[in-house]
Design a protein around this motif. Structure first.
Motif, PDB file in Angstrom:
ATOM      1  N   ASP A 102       0.832  -1.203   0.000  1.00 50.71           N
ATOM      2  CA  ASP A 102       0.000   0.000   0.000  1.00 50.71           C
ATOM      3  C   ASP A 102       0.866   1.252   0.000  1.00 50.71           C
ATOM      4  OD1 ASP A 102      -2.423  -1.206  -0.128  1.00 50.71           O
ATOM      5  OD2 ASP A 102      -2.684  -1.355   2.038  1.00 50.71           O
ATOM      6  N   LEU A 103       1.965   1.155   0.740  1.00 56.71           N
ATOM      7  CA  LEU A 103       2.861   2.297   0.855  1.00 56.71           C
ATOM      8  C   LEU A 103       3.505   2.624  -0.488  1.00 56.71           C
ATOM      9  CD1 LEU A 103       3.538   3.878   3.363  1.00 56.71           C
ATOM     10  CD2 LEU A 103       5.522   2.408   3.716  1.00 56.71           C
ATOM     11  N   ASN A 104       4.029   1.611  -1.124  1.00 55.80           N
ATOM     12  CA  ASN A 104       4.678   1.791  -2.430  1.00 55.80           C
ATOM     13  C   ASN A 104       4.840   0.425  -3.100  1.00 55.80           C
ATOM     14  OD1 ASN A 104       6.370   2.133  -4.570  1.00 55.80           O
ATOM     15  ND2 ASN A 104       7.798   3.488  -3.515  1.00 55.80           N
ATOM     16  N   PRO A 105       4.028   0.184  -4.143  1.00 54.21           N
ATOM     17  CA  PRO A 105       4.038  -1.160  -4.751  1.00 54.21           C
ATOM     18  C   PRO A 105       5.374  -1.521  -5.407  1.00 54.21           C
ATOM     19  CG  PRO A 105       2.660   0.360  -6.013  1.00 54.21           C
ATOM     20  CD  PRO A 105       3.048   1.067  -4.769  1.00 54.21           C
ATOM     21  N   GLU A 106       6.233  -0.517  -5.584  1.00 57.99           N
ATOM     22  CA  GLU A 106       7.503  -0.818  -6.258  1.00 57.99           C
ATOM     23  C   GLU A 106       8.496  -1.548  -5.360  1.00 57.99           C
ATOM     24  OE1 GLU A 106       9.717   2.306  -8.522  1.00 57.99           O
ATOM     25  OE2 GLU A 106       7.740   3.219  -8.454  1.00 57.99           O
ATOM     26  N   ILE A 107       8.387  -1.311  -4.037  1.00 58.94           N
ATOM     27  CA  ILE A 107       9.452  -1.775  -3.139  1.00 58.94           C
ATOM     28  C   ILE A 107       9.697  -3.278  -3.287  1.00 58.94           C
ATOM     29  CG2 ILE A 107      10.152  -2.027  -0.721  1.00 58.94           C
ATOM     30  CD1 ILE A 107       8.658   0.582  -0.144  1.00 58.94           C
ATOM     31  N   LEU A 108       8.639  -4.067  -3.136  1.00 60.00           N
ATOM     32  CA  LEU A 108       8.860  -5.519  -3.178  1.00 60.00           C
ATOM     33  C   LEU A 108       8.992  -6.036  -4.607  1.00 60.00           C
ATOM     34  CD1 LEU A 108       6.526  -6.771  -0.325  1.00 60.00           C
ATOM     35  CD2 LEU A 108       8.964  -6.280  -0.265  1.00 60.00           C
ATOM     36  N   ASP A 109       8.485  -5.266  -5.582  1.00 60.86           N
ATOM     37  CA  ASP A 109       8.597  -5.710  -6.972  1.00 60.86           C
ATOM     38  C   ASP A 109      10.021  -5.556  -7.485  1.00 60.86           C
ATOM     39  OD1 ASP A 109       6.820  -6.996  -8.589  1.00 60.86           O
ATOM     40  OD2 ASP A 109       5.592  -5.229  -9.011  1.00 60.86           O
ATOM     41  N   THR A 110      10.765  -4.634  -6.883  1.00 57.80           N
ATOM     42  CA  THR A 110      12.106  -4.370  -7.414  1.00 57.80           C
ATOM     43  C   THR A 110      13.203  -4.802  -6.444  1.00 57.80           C
ATOM     44  OG1 THR A 110      11.918  -2.145  -6.530  1.00 57.80           O
ATOM     45  CG2 THR A 110      11.411  -2.409  -8.855  1.00 57.80           C
ATOM     46  N   ASN A 111      12.827  -5.526  -5.403  1.00 54.32           N
ATOM     47  CA  ASN A 111      13.810  -5.915  -4.400  1.00 54.32           C
ATOM     48  C   ASN A 111      13.624  -7.399  -4.063  1.00 54.32           C
ATOM     49  OD1 ASN A 111      15.568  -6.011  -2.258  1.00 54.32           O
ATOM     50  ND2 ASN A 111      14.948  -4.021  -1.454  1.00 54.32           N
ATOM     51  N   PRO A 112      14.049  -8.278  -4.966  1.00 57.86           N
ATOM     52  CA  PRO A 112      13.758  -9.704  -4.810  1.00 57.86           C
ATOM     53  C   PRO A 112      14.282 -10.290  -3.492  1.00 57.86           C
ATOM     54  CG  PRO A 112      15.174  -9.309  -6.730  1.00 57.86           C
ATOM     55  CD  PRO A 112      14.761  -7.972  -6.197  1.00 57.86           C
ATOM     56  N   GLN A 113      15.418  -9.771  -3.040  1.00 55.53           N
ATOM     57  CA  GLN A 113      15.978 -10.337  -1.819  1.00 55.53           C
ATOM     58  C   GLN A 113      15.074 -10.053  -0.618  1.00 55.53           C
ATOM     59  OE1 GLN A 113      20.090 -10.226  -1.478  1.00 55.53           O
ATOM     60  NE2 GLN A 113      20.133 -10.082   0.737  1.00 55.53           N
ATOM     61  N   LEU A 114      14.615  -8.814  -0.535  1.00 62.35           N
ATOM     62  CA  LEU A 114      13.726  -8.453   0.562  1.00 62.35           C
ATOM     63  C   LEU A 114      12.434  -9.264   0.472  1.00 62.35           C
ATOM     64  CD1 LEU A 114      12.856  -6.670   2.922  1.00 62.35           C
ATOM     65  CD2 LEU A 114      12.068  -4.987   1.257  1.00 62.35           C
ATOM     66  N   PHE A 115      11.893  -9.378  -0.733  1.00 59.01           N
ATOM     67  CA  PHE A 115      10.658 -10.139  -0.906  1.00 59.01           C
ATOM     68  C   PHE A 115      10.863 -11.580  -0.446  1.00 59.01           C
ATOM     69  CE2 PHE A 115       7.692 -12.666  -3.585  1.00 59.01           C
ATOM     70  CZ  PHE A 115       6.524 -12.176  -3.061  1.00 59.01           C
ATOM     71  N   PHE A 116      11.993 -12.156  -0.823  1.00 61.48           N
ATOM     72  CA  PHE A 116      12.270 -13.533  -0.419  1.00 61.48           C
ATOM     73  C   PHE A 116      12.353 -13.637   1.097  1.00 61.48           C
ATOM     74  CE2 PHE A 116      15.191 -16.851   0.890  1.00 61.48           C
ATOM     75  CZ  PHE A 116      14.615 -17.962   0.296  1.00 61.48           C
ATOM     76  N   HIS A 117      13.044 -12.698   1.724  1.00 58.19           N
ATOM     77  CA  HIS A 117      13.197 -12.774   3.172  1.00 58.19           C
ATOM     78  C   HIS A 117      11.866 -12.640   3.895  1.00 58.19           C
ATOM     79  CE1 HIS A 117      17.737 -11.795   2.904  1.00 58.19           C
ATOM     80  NE2 HIS A 117      17.500 -13.096   2.892  1.00 58.19           N
ATOM     81  N   LEU A 118      10.966 -11.832   3.343  1.00 59.57           N
ATOM     82  CA  LEU A 118       9.647 -11.721   3.953  1.00 59.57           C
ATOM     83  C   LEU A 118       8.878 -13.035   3.811  1.00 59.57           C
ATOM     84  CD1 LEU A 118       8.621  -8.105   2.975  1.00 59.57           C
ATOM     85  CD2 LEU A 118       8.751  -9.017   5.289  1.00 59.57           C
ATOM     86  N   GLN A 119       8.958 -13.627   2.620  1.00 55.57           N
ATOM     87  CA  GLN A 119       8.273 -14.907   2.401  1.00 55.57           C
ATOM     88  C   GLN A 119       8.884 -15.988   3.296  1.00 55.57           C
ATOM     89  OE1 GLN A 119       5.571 -14.261   1.010  1.00 55.57           O
ATOM     90  NE2 GLN A 119       5.577 -14.905  -1.122  1.00 55.57           N
ATOM     91  N   GLN A 120      10.195 -15.926   3.440  1.00 53.87           N
ATOM     92  CA  GLN A 120      10.881 -16.890   4.305  1.00 53.87           C
ATOM     93  C   GLN A 120      10.386 -16.724   5.752  1.00 53.87           C
ATOM     94  OE1 GLN A 120      14.956 -15.949   5.112  1.00 53.87           O
ATOM     95  NE2 GLN A 120      15.546 -18.090   5.380  1.00 53.87           N
ATOM     96  N   GLN A 121      10.229 -15.461   6.154  1.00 53.78           N
ATOM     97  CA  GLN A 121       9.746 -15.204   7.508  1.00 53.78           C
ATOM     98  C   GLN A 121       8.325 -15.747   7.673  1.00 53.78           C
ATOM     99  OE1 GLN A 121      11.874 -13.666   9.806  1.00 53.78           O
ATOM    100  NE2 GLN A 121      10.348 -14.407  11.280  1.00 53.78           N
TER     101      GLN A 121
END
Lengths: 241, 652
Positions: A102-121
């Motif tokens: 909601d804050l900014n849809p680009e953040i997780l779309d352009t940051n695969p490592q962060l997205f992975f770590h969130l999914q891992q969490q």
């Protein structure tokens, strides 16, 4: 005493003088420090920077009112950022992901490592709650495709799934993933990514200044003896031993 | 737990629901499923979700709160579909969402504007995005309004459009004249994303455009340029890289900018340091390095002194380098070794060659190509060639295998490398013959692709340079005289030139070798004669002239055949090509023509007297006499030798 020994003794004294450090007495030191001028507004900005970066939104609002220091970022975004951080810290990762999007849809779309770590969490939380089947399905559906895209993700995924193999987590070699520190690590990664997306530094300035102070004191201590600050919380000058 | 695989049952239905809450929830659900998740994007695209969301976007009313919410959410969905997935961009464009997004940029609600600008920026990051026509006035007005905006998302979109669509010099000039550089320079003081977007679009406008570069360096009395130089020290690695790219564009446009050695050295050090970045910046740094040093000896020297080769070598030793990195590093090493022997010898002494050999069989075509290009420049060294570093099975076998690669660029690059390593200054080329190299090369001379034909002929030409008769025969048998004749008359002038140079090398050396030109009833000689009479290109003629000159050094029969070619008709007739080339403005051509006369009048051969008489009749002896005082040393020397030979038969 023979002349020889006198010469030797004199040489030794000269050498000792050369090796001894210059001593700066307290009053001289304090005088020197008094000559350094620091502007009040700069101090306030540093404090505001600390409050904003660390997410103390109410304190920042108050401080803004009382000191007239303008924050360099929209304070409302701090509330959003802190909500994301809190959600991760308390294990509501799905909620956190929705908030980031909601804050900014680009953040997780352009940051695969962060997205992975969130999914891992997310996977870790499922395992923590004993939802084995759901965890397996989630790993397969959501995380495995990321592992195919990236070798290091695959290794991390394997480590995480290994949690499932142990009845007694306390004996598990990858048990630290279940530790609260893992949540904090993920939370701070999200926090940093949001700050970067807002073109804001991800670390406050104050700690770097203090680091610099300690380093500079150590450098000087090699050459001179001077009253130094050892306890940064009191900033008291302590006489050299 | 949400359904992990989208099912067609519900989602499409809910997306088109007339109830606001249901619809909004469905759009948000799609959004949170697809962001960051390529697999989900693809499966939702297959399901037909994109047109459904685009419809929701088109129907929503931006003036109502509910409508604005629907727009913000559906716009985010569309932007995410377009992010990083070409199928997504295509689906978004096909669904007609693009004009709606543009329309939304001018509504009052800032949230809607931000969302639309973000999504459009995503779309413009793809090659599939529609080309922005700068030459339409209303388009330029629109673009300038974006660049002028206070809103970071809008200026970012403006920069994105420039980066995506500005390709030709005309387009650069339109942007330049409209004052876009001034607007973009404003962004250099902005936030990180603004700085990066500004730098990248400035570089796009300046690239290979000296006019735009001159304008830029004078902007604000040079302050703009100083800002860019300052940004090479930025804390963010991406910003440093983009600032370097900007400066490289300026440097490459004209040698008069950024002459200062300190700046050149600085660029080299920054780019070498950026290689350490583990992400995309590290990948791109080596490509930027290539464009900085390519063709510039002074920069190659500075890079050598900065231990650039060691640095690249250290990176190559990491076994986990991805293909993009490998490609970039080999291209950089290739450019670095293109002129200086010190670079090549450092390359050899570090044994980078071993790593290069591994790369010749890499899975990715780009890596194979880059390795071949690097091998080509490293082998541009007489010292290394003479040491026989390249003519061995470890290199030749994989190289020959690459001649039948499925990818044309690999084949061309492999031919380039072979062209160099076969010039090994030893008459024995058995390694390449044994592993079937000649068959492959000859096969490629018949390719439909002219760059393959060109480079294959070039390789063969180099291979028979100073080769022994056995080697020449092996190649000639495979190639055949009629094929050589066909290549001499190839539709591509560059192939004609190489084919004539090939003939020149074939007939060079012993008397037996001259016979090659007479195989199959002199089909080659006829083709050479035709080119000499009709080709308008000097490079082609020079090669043909030397081929003729080499043949004219043969026996009596060979010399007479050349006389026949020069003077086909009886005693008089139109001016021969030889007479014409003796008077050429190009001294290289005059030299080659004088050589022919030297060989035809060699006093040791019995028919020389008759040939001199004929040359005299056609006025060529008089021409040679005038050339004895030619301004070109080479011409003067050959003319005097010829004259000496002519006079020895008595000057009547």
């Amino acid at each position: 005493m023979s002349l020889f020994w006198i010469v030797v003794r004199q040489l030794a004294e000269i050498e000792a003088m050369a090796a001894s450090k210059k001593v700066i007495p307290r009053e001289v030191w304090e005088r020197k420090l008094n000559n350094v001028k620091i502007r009040k507004e700069d101090m306030n900005k540093l404090v505001m920077n600390f409050l904003v970066t660390e997410g103390f939104v109410e304190a920042a609002e108050k401080f803004c009112k009382e000191s007239g220091t303008e924050p360099d970022i929209d304070l409302a975004t701090i509330t959003d950022r802190m909500a994301v951080k809190k959600a991760v810290q308390s294990g509501n990762v799905e909620d956190a992901i929705e908030k980031v999007n909601d804050l900014n849809p680009e953040i997780l779309d352009t940051n695969p490592q962060l997205f992975f770590h969130l999914q891992q969490q997310r996977l870790i939380e499922l395992i923590r709650n004993g939802k084995v089947e759901e965890a397996l399905e989630f790993a397969q559906e959501e995380l495995a495709p990321r592992g195919e895209e990236n070798q290091s993700f695959l290794e991390e995924l394997e480590r995480t799934v290994a949690l499932l193999a142990f009845e007694d987590i306390s004996n598990c070699p990858v048990g630290e993933l279940l530790d609260i520190s893992q949540r904090l690590k993920t939370a701070s990664e999200v926090n940093a990514a949001i700050l970067t997306s807002q073109s804001h530094e991800k670390d406050p300035k104050l700690p770097s200044l203090l680091k610099m102070l300690i380093w500079a004191q150590n450098q000087l201590a090699e050459k001179a003896s001077f009253p130094r600050i050892n306890d940064i919380t009191t900033a008291a000058l302590e006489d050299p031993v | 737990m949400p359904a992990s695989r989208p099912s067609s049952d519900q989602i499409l239905h809910r997306l088109s629901s007339s109830e606001y809450e249901i619809k909004l929830k469905a759009i948000r659900e799609v959004k949170n499923q697809i962001i960051g998740n390529r697999t989900k994007k693809l499966s939702y695209i297959k399901l037909g979700v994109v047109p459904a969301v685009a419809d929701a976007l088109a129907e929503a009313n931006a003036d109502s709160d509910n409508g604005a919410n629907l727009i913000v959410q559906s716009t985010a969905v569309i932007g995410s579909f377009a992010c990083g997935v070409d199928e997504g961009v295509r689906a978004v464009l096909d669904a007609g969402a693009f004009p709606h997004l543009i329309r939304l940029l001018s509504v009052a609600d800032e949230k809607v504007v931000d969302a639309a600008a973000r999504s459009l920026r995503m779309i413009y990051q793809s090659k599939l995005a529609p080309k922005f026509e700068f030459n339409k006035e209303e388009n330029m007005d629109f673009l300038l309004s974006l660049l002028r905006s206070e809103n970071e998302n809008l200026t970012g979109l403006g920069a994105g459009i420039v980066i995506h669509s500005c390709e030709t010099r005309d387009e650069q000039n339109i942007l330049c004249h409209a004052g876009s550089l001034e607007k973009l320079v404003g962004g250099l003081d902005g936030s990180m994303s603004q700085r990066d977007a500004s730098l990248e679009s400035i570089a796009t406008i300046l690239k290979n455009n000296p006019g735009a570069v001159s304008k830029f360096v004078e902007l604000q009395n040079g302050r703009a340029l100083r800002s860019v130089i300052e940004l090479t020290r930025d804390r963010f690695s991406r910003t440093r890289l983009l600032a370097c790219l900007c400066l490289i564009c300026i440097k490459n446009s004209s040698s008069c900018f950024l002459q200062d050695i300190a700046i050149k050295t600085k660029l080299i050090y920054i780019l070498l340091e950026l290689l350490d970045d583990s992400g995309q910046v590290g990948e791109e740094a080596s490509f930027a390095f290539s464009s900085l040093v390519a063709g510039k000896e002074d920069l190659q020297k500075l890079a050598f002194e900065a231990n650039a080769i060691d640095k690249f070598y250290n990176h190559l030793q990491n076994p986990e380098l991805n293909s993009k990195r490998l490609e970039g590093i080999f291209l950089a090493l290739g450019d670095l070794c293109s002129k200086l022997e010190c670079c090549r010898s450092r390359f050899m002494s570090l044994q980078v060659l071993n790593l290069l050999i591994n790369a010749l069989t890499h899975d990715e075509a780009n890596v194979r190509t880059a390795a071949c290009i690097c091998l080509k420049t490293v082998s541009r060294s007489i010292k290394n060639l003479s040491a026989g570093y390249f003519m061995n099975e470890r290199i030749v076998i994989p190289l020959v295998r690459l001649l039948s690669d499925l990818c044309t660029s690999v084949q061309v690059a492999a031919l380039g490398a072979i062209s160099n390593i076969v010039v090994d200054f030893t008459p024995n080329k058995s390694t390449i013959i044994q592993c079937g190299g000649i068959k492959e090369l000859v096969h490629l001379t018949k390719s439909m692709d002219s760059s393959l034909r060109l480079n294959a002929v070039w390789s063969l030409r180099n291979m028979i340079f100073l080769a022994d008769k056995m080697c020449k025969e092996a190649i000639f048998m495979e190639l055949t005289a009629s094929s050589v004749a066909t290549l001499i008359c190839d539709p591509e002038p560059s192939v004609q030139e190489q084919a004539l140079a090939l003939v020149r090398n074939f007939v060079d050396g012993c008397m037996d070798c001259v016979e090659f030109a007479f195989a199959e009833n002199g089909i080659i000689l006829d083709a050479v004669g035709r080119q000499l009479k009709k080709s308008p290109r000097i490079e082609i003629i020079i090669q043909g002239m030397y081929a003729v000159s080499n043949i004219a050094s043969g026996n009596e029969f060979h010399k007479e055949a050349i006389m026949q070619m020069i003077f086909p008709q009886a005693e008089s007739g139109p001016q021969s090509f030889l007479s014409q080339y003796l008077q050429s403005n190009d001294s290289r051509l005059r030299t080659s023509a004088a050589w022919i006369i030297v060989n035809l009048t060699a006093p040791a051969s019995p028919g020389a007297f008759g040939r001199i008489a004929k040359l005299r009749n056609f006025g060529l002896v008089a021409q040679i006499k005038r050339m004895a005082s030619d301004p070109c040393m080479d011409v003067k020397l050959r003319a005097r030798v010829a004259l000496g030979q002519i006079i020895s038969f008595g000057d009547s």
